[in-house]
Design a protein around this motif. Structure first.
Motif, PDB file in Angstrom:
ATOM      1  N   MET A 190       0.844  -1.190   0.000  1.00 34.06           N
ATOM      2  CA  MET A 190       0.000   0.000   0.000  1.00 34.06           C
ATOM      3  C   MET A 190       0.880   1.240   0.000  1.00 34.06           C
ATOM      4  O   MET A 190       1.764   1.394   0.835  1.00 34.06           O
ATOM      5  CB  MET A 190      -0.912   0.026   1.226  1.00 34.06           C
ATOM      6  CG  MET A 190      -1.724   1.305   1.328  1.00 34.06           C
ATOM      7  SD  MET A 190      -2.879   1.282   2.694  1.00 34.06           S
ATOM      8  CE  MET A 190      -4.345   0.822   1.806  1.00 34.06           C
ATOM      9  N   LYS A 191       0.622   2.118  -0.955  1.00 38.32           N
ATOM     10  CA  LYS A 191       1.346   3.389  -1.028  1.00 38.32           C
ATOM     11  C   LYS A 191       0.791   4.353   0.015  1.00 38.32           C
ATOM     12  O   LYS A 191      -0.381   4.250   0.398  1.00 38.32           O
ATOM     13  CB  LYS A 191       1.210   4.013  -2.419  1.00 38.32           C
ATOM     14  CG  LYS A 191       1.978   3.273  -3.474  1.00 38.32           C
ATOM     15  CD  LYS A 191       1.958   4.038  -4.777  1.00 38.32           C
ATOM     16  CE  LYS A 191       2.915   3.347  -5.746  1.00 38.32           C
ATOM     17  NZ  LYS A 191       3.179   4.172  -6.909  1.00 38.32           N
ATOM     18  N   LEU A 192       1.616   5.288   0.438  1.00 39.94           N
ATOM     19  CA  LEU A 192       1.198   6.278   1.426  1.00 39.94           C
ATOM     20  C   LEU A 192       0.001   7.090   0.926  1.00 39.94           C
ATOM     21  O   LEU A 192      -0.962   7.300   1.667  1.00 39.94           O
ATOM     22  CB  LEU A 192       2.360   7.209   1.787  1.00 39.94           C
ATOM     23  CG  LEU A 192       2.047   8.293   2.807  1.00 39.94           C
ATOM     24  CD1 LEU A 192       1.605   7.695   4.139  1.00 39.94           C
ATOM     25  CD2 LEU A 192       3.263   9.192   3.008  1.00 39.94           C
ATOM     26  N   GLN A 193       0.043   7.518  -0.313  1.00 39.89           N
ATOM     27  CA  GLN A 193      -1.078   8.300  -0.847  1.00 39.89           C
ATOM     28  C   GLN A 193      -2.358   7.475  -0.850  1.00 39.89           C
ATOM     29  O   GLN A 193      -3.442   7.986  -0.556  1.00 39.89           O
ATOM     30  CB  GLN A 193      -0.776   8.823  -2.262  1.00 39.89           C
ATOM     31  CG  GLN A 193      -1.849   9.740  -2.807  1.00 39.89           C
ATOM     32  CD  GLN A 193      -2.139  10.935  -1.901  1.00 39.89           C
ATOM     33  OE1 GLN A 193      -1.229  11.625  -1.453  1.00 39.89           O
ATOM     34  NE2 GLN A 193      -3.405  11.171  -1.596  1.00 39.89           N
ATOM     35  N   GLY A 194      -2.245   6.199  -1.151  1.00 38.44           N
ATOM     36  CA  GLY A 194      -3.410   5.321  -1.104  1.00 38.44           C
ATOM     37  C   GLY A 194      -3.962   5.197   0.303  1.00 38.44           C
ATOM     38  O   GLY A 194      -5.182   5.225   0.514  1.00 38.44           O
ATOM     39  N   ARG A 195      -3.072   5.084   1.257  1.00 39.51           N
ATOM     40  CA  ARG A 195      -3.481   5.006   2.663  1.00 39.51           C
ATOM     41  C   ARG A 195      -4.223   6.280   3.075  1.00 39.51           C
ATOM     42  O   ARG A 195      -5.260   6.222   3.732  1.00 39.51           O
ATOM     43  CB  ARG A 195      -2.243   4.794   3.531  1.00 39.51           C
ATOM     44  CG  ARG A 195      -2.508   4.708   5.002  1.00 39.51           C
ATOM     45  CD  ARG A 195      -1.171   4.706   5.736  1.00 39.51           C
ATOM     46  NE  ARG A 195      -1.372   4.841   7.147  1.00 39.51           N
ATOM     47  CZ  ARG A 195      -1.153   3.885   8.024  1.00 39.51           C
ATOM     48  NH1 ARG A 195      -0.714   2.705   7.637  1.00 39.51           N
ATOM     49  NH2 ARG A 195      -1.352   4.098   9.304  1.00 39.51           N
ATOM     50  N   GLU A 196      -3.674   7.427   2.665  1.00 38.28           N
ATOM     51  CA  GLU A 196      -4.291   8.714   3.007  1.00 38.28           C
ATOM     52  C   GLU A 196      -5.658   8.853   2.335  1.00 38.28           C
ATOM     53  O   GLU A 196      -6.624   9.292   2.972  1.00 38.28           O
ATOM     54  CB  GLU A 196      -3.374   9.874   2.599  1.00 38.28           C
ATOM     55  CG  GLU A 196      -2.044   9.903   3.348  1.00 38.28           C
ATOM     56  CD  GLU A 196      -2.199  10.087   4.849  1.00 38.28           C
ATOM     57  OE1 GLU A 196      -3.076  10.858   5.277  1.00 38.28           O
ATOM     58  OE2 GLU A 196      -1.439   9.453   5.601  1.00 38.28           O
ATOM     59  N   THR A 197      -5.739   8.479   1.076  1.00 33.57           N
ATOM     60  CA  THR A 197      -7.012   8.569   0.348  1.00 33.57           C
ATOM     61  C   THR A 197      -8.043   7.630   0.960  1.00 33.57           C
ATOM     62  O   THR A 197      -9.198   8.019   1.194  1.00 33.57           O
ATOM     63  CB  THR A 197      -6.801   8.238  -1.145  1.00 33.57           C
ATOM     64  OG1 THR A 197      -5.860   9.163  -1.690  1.00 33.57           O
ATOM     65  CG2 THR A 197      -8.109   8.295  -1.915  1.00 33.57           C
TER      66      THR A 197
END
Length: 189
Positions: free
Chosen positions: A105-112
């Motif tokens: 999981m990418k950080l941006q995906g986690r944030e989104t």
């Protein structure tokens, strides 16, 4: 992805529709024994949920000596979190000790995902808190426990991994020599 849903539902409940959305943020990856997920100097672009296999996280000091930070097996999360959250170069290494599978999981995906589903933000907070508590317990154990106590804690924490992890890595993790580990192992039987 059934295992992912079960893992999430240990903390929160999700509908079928929510889970369909959640799983779009995870990328499955097979990992071979001795393959690295992260190496010192790399960008830590992903957080990993271990689906199968055993992984070792370690730090190499200036003399090339390996210091094991943690082992992880099924349903454990791993990354060089300082590098992941602050988008810096990694200082830690994560290597696969037996063939495995992870969800990335990418950080941006986690944030989104956290913004889309507030309950996932709660899920991630619970998981990070548990990891933080485990790290504190490990530090306290290294500072205040006897080798025998650390060995017993290791067996309690990693019961299904004890026979799979080479003894030299267990000794490094516990901060003891191989000889001391052999004595602990023989008295523990």
């Amino acid at each position: 992805m059934d295992k992912l849903r079960q893992h999430i539902e240990e903390v929160i409940s999700v509908t079928d529709e929510e889970f369909e959305h959640i799983k779009t943020f995870f990328t499955p990856r097979r990992v071979k024994k001795h393959q690295y997920l992260i190496q010192d100097g790399d960008q830590a672009n992903f957080e990993y949920l271990i689906m199968a296999g055993i992984f070792r996280m370690f730090y190499l000091d200036d003399d090339g000596k390996e210091h094991i930070v943690q082992f992880a097996g099924e349903n454990w999360w791993m990354s060089d979190y300082q590098a992941y959250f602050y988008q810096k170069q990694a200082r830690l290494n994560i290597v696969c000790m037996e063939d495995g599978e992870v969800l990335c999981m990418k950080l941006q995906g986690r944030e989104t995902l956290s913004a889309d589903l507030h309950k996932m933000e709660h899920f991630f907070r619970v998981k990070l808190t548990r990891g933080y508590v485990a790290q504190q317990q490990r530090i306290i154990s290294l500072l205040s426990s006897t080798p025998q106590q650390r060995y017993e804690e290791f067996n309690h924490l990693y019961p299904h991994m004890t026979q799979k992890i080479p003894k030299k890595y267990i000794a490094e993790y516990l901060g003891v020599s191989r000889e001391t580990l052999s004595r602990l192992y023989s008295t523990h039987k």
